[in-house]
Scaffold this motif. Sequence first.
Motif, PDB file in Angstrom:
ATOM      1  N   SER A   1     -30.619 -31.900  10.426  1.00 57.00           N
ATOM      2  CA  SER A   1     -30.889 -30.730   9.607  1.00 57.00           C
ATOM      3  C   SER A   1     -29.788 -29.686   9.774  1.00 57.00           C
ATOM      4  O   SER A   1     -29.356 -29.405  10.887  1.00 57.00           O
ATOM      5  CB  SER A   1     -32.226 -30.108  10.009  1.00 57.00           C
ATOM      6  N   VAL A   2     -29.356 -29.147   8.658  1.00 57.23           N
ATOM      7  CA  VAL A   2     -28.405 -28.030   8.680  1.00 57.23           C
ATOM      8  C   VAL A   2     -29.060 -26.772   8.128  1.00 57.23           C
ATOM      9  O   VAL A   2     -28.374 -25.791   7.832  1.00 57.23           O
ATOM     10  CB  VAL A   2     -27.108 -28.376   7.893  1.00 57.23           C
ATOM     11  N   GLY A   3     -30.379 -26.798   7.987  1.00 54.97           N
ATOM     12  CA  GLY A   3     -31.129 -25.620   7.557  1.00 54.97           C
ATOM     13  C   GLY A   3     -31.028 -25.310   6.080  1.00 54.97           C
ATOM     14  O   GLY A   3     -31.287 -24.195   5.657  1.00 54.97           O
ATOM     15  N   LYS A   4     -30.677 -26.280   5.250  1.00 55.58           N
ATOM     16  CA  LYS A   4     -30.497 -26.038   3.814  1.00 55.58           C
ATOM     17  C   LYS A   4     -31.629 -26.614   2.958  1.00 55.58           C
ATOM     18  O   LYS A   4     -31.524 -26.649   1.743  1.00 55.58           O
ATOM     19  CB  LYS A   4     -29.169 -26.612   3.357  1.00 55.58           C
ATOM     20  N   GLY A   5     -32.690 -27.084   3.576  1.00 54.55           N
ATOM     21  CA  GLY A   5     -33.824 -27.586   2.814  1.00 54.55           C
ATOM     22  C   GLY A   5     -33.676 -29.001   2.303  1.00 54.55           C
ATOM     23  O   GLY A   5     -34.334 -29.386   1.352  1.00 54.55           O
ATOM     24  N   LYS A   6     -32.850 -29.801   2.930  1.00 56.88           N
ATOM     25  CA  LYS A   6     -32.679 -31.201   2.512  1.00 56.88           C
ATOM     26  C   LYS A   6     -33.821 -32.049   3.053  1.00 56.88           C
ATOM     27  O   LYS A   6     -34.489 -31.676   4.023  1.00 56.88           O
ATOM     28  CB  LYS A   6     -31.348 -31.759   3.033  1.00 56.88           C
ATOM     29  N   PHE A   7     -34.011 -33.216   2.457  1.00 61.01           N
ATOM     30  CA  PHE A   7     -35.012 -34.155   2.954  1.00 61.01           C
ATOM     31  C   PHE A   7     -34.592 -35.576   2.614  1.00 61.01           C
ATOM     32  O   PHE A   7     -33.747 -35.802   1.760  1.00 61.01           O
ATOM     33  CB  PHE A   7     -36.401 -33.850   2.383  1.00 61.01           C
ATOM     34  N   VAL A   8     -35.180 -36.537   3.338  1.00 65.35           N
ATOM     35  CA  VAL A   8     -34.972 -37.957   3.072  1.00 65.35           C
ATOM     36  C   VAL A   8     -36.333 -38.617   2.920  1.00 65.35           C
ATOM     37  O   VAL A   8     -37.310 -38.191   3.524  1.00 65.35           O
ATOM     38  CB  VAL A   8     -34.164 -38.659   4.199  1.00 65.35           C
ATOM     39  N   THR A   9     -36.369 -39.649   2.101  1.00 65.00           N
ATOM     40  CA  THR A   9     -37.587 -40.445   1.932  1.00 65.00           C
ATOM     41  C   THR A   9     -37.305 -41.822   2.504  1.00 65.00           C
ATOM     42  O   THR A   9     -36.285 -42.432   2.180  1.00 65.00           O
ATOM     43  CB  THR A   9     -37.983 -40.532   0.455  1.00 65.00           C
ATOM     44  N   VAL A  10     -38.182 -42.279   3.381  1.00 67.08           N
ATOM     45  CA  VAL A  10     -38.002 -43.564   4.047  1.00 67.08           C
ATOM     46  C   VAL A  10     -39.196 -44.467   3.746  1.00 67.08           C
ATOM     47  O   VAL A  10     -40.274 -43.995   3.389  1.00 67.08           O
ATOM     48  CB  VAL A  10     -37.829 -43.403   5.571  1.00 67.08           C
ATOM     49  N   SER A  11     -38.975 -45.764   3.918  1.00 65.96           N
ATOM     50  CA  SER A  11     -40.008 -46.741   3.634  1.00 65.96           C
ATOM     51  C   SER A  11     -39.943 -47.866   4.664  1.00 65.96           C
ATOM     52  O   SER A  11     -38.847 -48.311   5.013  1.00 65.96           O
ATOM     53  CB  SER A  11     -39.797 -47.292   2.222  1.00 65.96           C
ATOM     54  N   PHE A  12     -41.097 -48.288   5.153  1.00 61.72           N
ATOM     55  CA  PHE A  12     -41.193 -49.358   6.139  1.00 61.72           C
ATOM     56  C   PHE A  12     -42.377 -50.247   5.780  1.00 61.72           C
ATOM     57  O   PHE A  12     -43.238 -49.852   5.018  1.00 61.72           O
ATOM     58  CB  PHE A  12     -41.415 -48.809   7.551  1.00 61.72           C
ATOM     59  N   GLU A  13     -42.415 -51.421   6.390  1.00 62.89           N
ATOM     60  CA  GLU A  13     -43.568 -52.299   6.242  1.00 62.89           C
ATOM     61  C   GLU A  13     -44.221 -52.502   7.602  1.00 62.89           C
ATOM     62  O   GLU A  13     -43.543 -52.520   8.627  1.00 62.89           O
ATOM     63  CB  GLU A  13     -43.150 -53.649   5.652  1.00 62.89           C
ATOM     64  N   PHE A  14     -45.533 -52.649   7.591  1.00 61.21           N
ATOM     65  CA  PHE A  14     -46.272 -52.952   8.815  1.00 61.21           C
ATOM     66  C   PHE A  14     -47.372 -53.940   8.485  1.00 61.21           C
ATOM     67  O   PHE A  14     -47.792 -54.059   7.339  1.00 61.21           O
ATOM     68  CB  PHE A  14     -46.842 -51.686   9.468  1.00 61.21           C
ATOM     69  N   LYS A  15     -47.816 -54.653   9.499  1.00 62.45           N
ATOM     70  CA  LYS A  15     -48.891 -55.636   9.330  1.00 62.45           C
ATOM     71  C   LYS A  15     -50.157 -55.089   9.973  1.00 62.45           C
ATOM     72  O   LYS A  15     -50.174 -54.766  11.166  1.00 62.45           O
ATOM     73  CB  LYS A  15     -48.495 -56.960   9.976  1.00 62.45           C
ATOM     74  N   ALA A  16     -51.204 -54.993   9.189  1.00 61.13           N
ATOM     75  CA  ALA A  16     -52.483 -54.497   9.700  1.00 61.13           C
ATOM     76  C   ALA A  16     -53.090 -55.523  10.643  1.00 61.13           C
ATOM     77  O   ALA A  16     -52.952 -56.729  10.442  1.00 61.13           O
ATOM     78  CB  ALA A  16     -53.427 -54.211   8.547  1.00 61.13           C
ATOM     79  N   ILE A  17     -53.772 -55.050  11.667  1.00 59.75           N
ATOM     80  CA  ILE A  17     -54.396 -55.945  12.641  1.00 59.75           C
ATOM     81  C   ILE A  17     -55.915 -55.798  12.667  1.00 59.75           C
ATOM     82  O   ILE A  17     -56.587 -56.510  13.393  1.00 59.75           O
ATOM     83  CB  ILE A  17     -53.818 -55.705  14.051  1.00 59.75           C
ATOM     84  N   ALA A  18     -56.434 -54.855  11.867  1.00 61.35           N
ATOM     85  CA  ALA A  18     -57.873 -54.594  11.859  1.00 61.35           C
ATOM     86  C   ALA A  18     -58.280 -54.035  10.490  1.00 61.35           C
ATOM     87  O   ALA A  18     -57.426 -53.700   9.680  1.00 61.35           O
ATOM     88  CB  ALA A  18     -58.220 -53.605  12.969  1.00 61.35           C
ATOM     89  N   PRO A  19     -59.587 -53.894  10.249  1.00 61.98           N
ATOM     90  CA  PRO A  19     -60.042 -53.321   8.978  1.00 61.98           C
ATOM     91  C   PRO A  19     -59.710 -51.836   8.825  1.00 61.98           C
ATOM     92  O   PRO A  19     -59.778 -51.295   7.749  1.00 61.98           O
ATOM     93  CB  PRO A  19     -61.555 -53.515   8.991  1.00 61.98           C
ATOM     94  N   ARG A  20     -59.356 -51.193   9.900  1.00 59.07           N
ATOM     95  CA  ARG A  20     -58.940 -49.785   9.854  1.00 59.07           C
ATOM     96  C   ARG A  20     -57.642 -49.652  10.647  1.00 59.07           C
ATOM     97  O   ARG A  20     -57.499 -50.222  11.727  1.00 59.07           O
ATOM     98  CB  ARG A  20     -60.004 -48.882  10.448  1.00 59.07           C
ATOM     99  N   THR A  21     -56.726 -48.871  10.100  1.00 58.47           N
ATOM    100  CA  THR A  21     -55.427 -48.668  10.742  1.00 58.47           C
ATOM    101  C   THR A  21     -55.171 -47.179  10.893  1.00 58.47           C
ATOM    102  O   THR A  21     -55.358 -46.417   9.951  1.00 58.47           O
ATOM    103  CB  THR A  21     -54.300 -49.314   9.906  1.00 58.47           C
ATOM    104  N   ARG A  22     -54.748 -46.792  12.074  1.00 62.17           N
ATOM    105  CA  ARG A  22     -54.424 -45.391  12.344  1.00 62.17           C
ATOM    106  C   ARG A  22     -52.949 -45.151  12.061  1.00 62.17           C
ATOM    107  O   ARG A  22     -52.085 -45.825  12.604  1.00 62.17           O
ATOM    108  CB  ARG A  22     -54.726 -45.037  13.797  1.00 62.17           C
ATOM    109  N   LEU A  23     -52.674 -44.165  11.214  1.00 60.21           N
ATOM    110  CA  LEU A  23     -51.311 -43.693  10.967  1.00 60.21           C
ATOM    111  C   LEU A  23     -51.122 -42.421  11.774  1.00 60.21           C
ATOM    112  O   LEU A  23     -51.953 -41.520  11.705  1.00 60.21           O
ATOM    113  CB  LEU A  23     -51.104 -43.350   9.491  1.00 60.21           C
ATOM    114  N   THR A  24     -50.062 -42.342  12.544  1.00 59.60           N
ATOM    115  CA  THR A  24     -49.800 -41.155  13.353  1.00 59.60           C
ATOM    116  C   THR A  24     -48.355 -40.729  13.170  1.00 59.60           C
ATOM    117  O   THR A  24     -47.457 -41.569  13.132  1.00 59.60           O
ATOM    118  CB  THR A  24     -50.061 -41.441  14.853  1.00 59.60           C
ATOM    119  N   PHE A  25     -48.132 -39.417  13.072  1.00 63.94           N
ATOM    120  CA  PHE A  25     -46.791 -38.853  12.924  1.00 63.94           C
ATOM    121  C   PHE A  25     -46.606 -37.735  13.935  1.00 63.94           C
ATOM    122  O   PHE A  25     -47.493 -36.897  14.106  1.00 63.94           O
ATOM    123  CB  PHE A  25     -46.606 -38.247  11.525  1.00 63.94           C
TER     124      PHE A  25
END
Length: 177
Positions: free
Chosen positions: A124-148
């Motif tokens: 960040s250089v403080g100018k309000g820029k952003f990036v969009t990223v994409s990944f794949e994951f494999k679920a292991i249960a009927p419910r999956t927790r997303l954490t950031f």
Amino acid sequence: MPTRANLVKNPSFEEGPFPIFNSTNGVLLPPQQQDRFSPLPGWIIESLKAVKFIDAKHFNVPFGLGAVELVAGRESAIAQIIRTEANKVYNITFSVGDAKNGCHGSMMVEAFAAKDTFKVPFKSVGKGKFVTVSFEFKAIAPRTRLTFYSSYYHTRTDDFGSLCGPVLDRVIVFPVA
């Protein structure tokens, strides 16, 4: 509500605390440990410290009217539990940036889904820029927790007493065909 195109509730953080778009400093949202219900609908603030809800009127928000700024490093995390099918592959897409509020430096958002970890570095250089990223994951249960959460602590260049951090916005999860 979640849809087939996106399994995440409140994915762009358009719903938030009331009054939501009336604070020049953003709104600190307390962790779930202090409140019975989350002030950020659909999301769990599962950390020891607060996260900051910011609006597009006073900050740079990648999409829509609201976003979340992860201001306290690993101590401020948000999560959501989504419905998934075990052994099915899903795509997760989200945007990381800065709020154009004097916060700059090397930032990193870590995302967790099922047993997978994704690290998104952002300079960040403080100018309000952003990036969009994409990944794949494999679920292991009927419910999956997303954490950031943010990996580092940051302060503003004009006020070393004010914590700041990366902005998280537009979280999208959908099954891979």
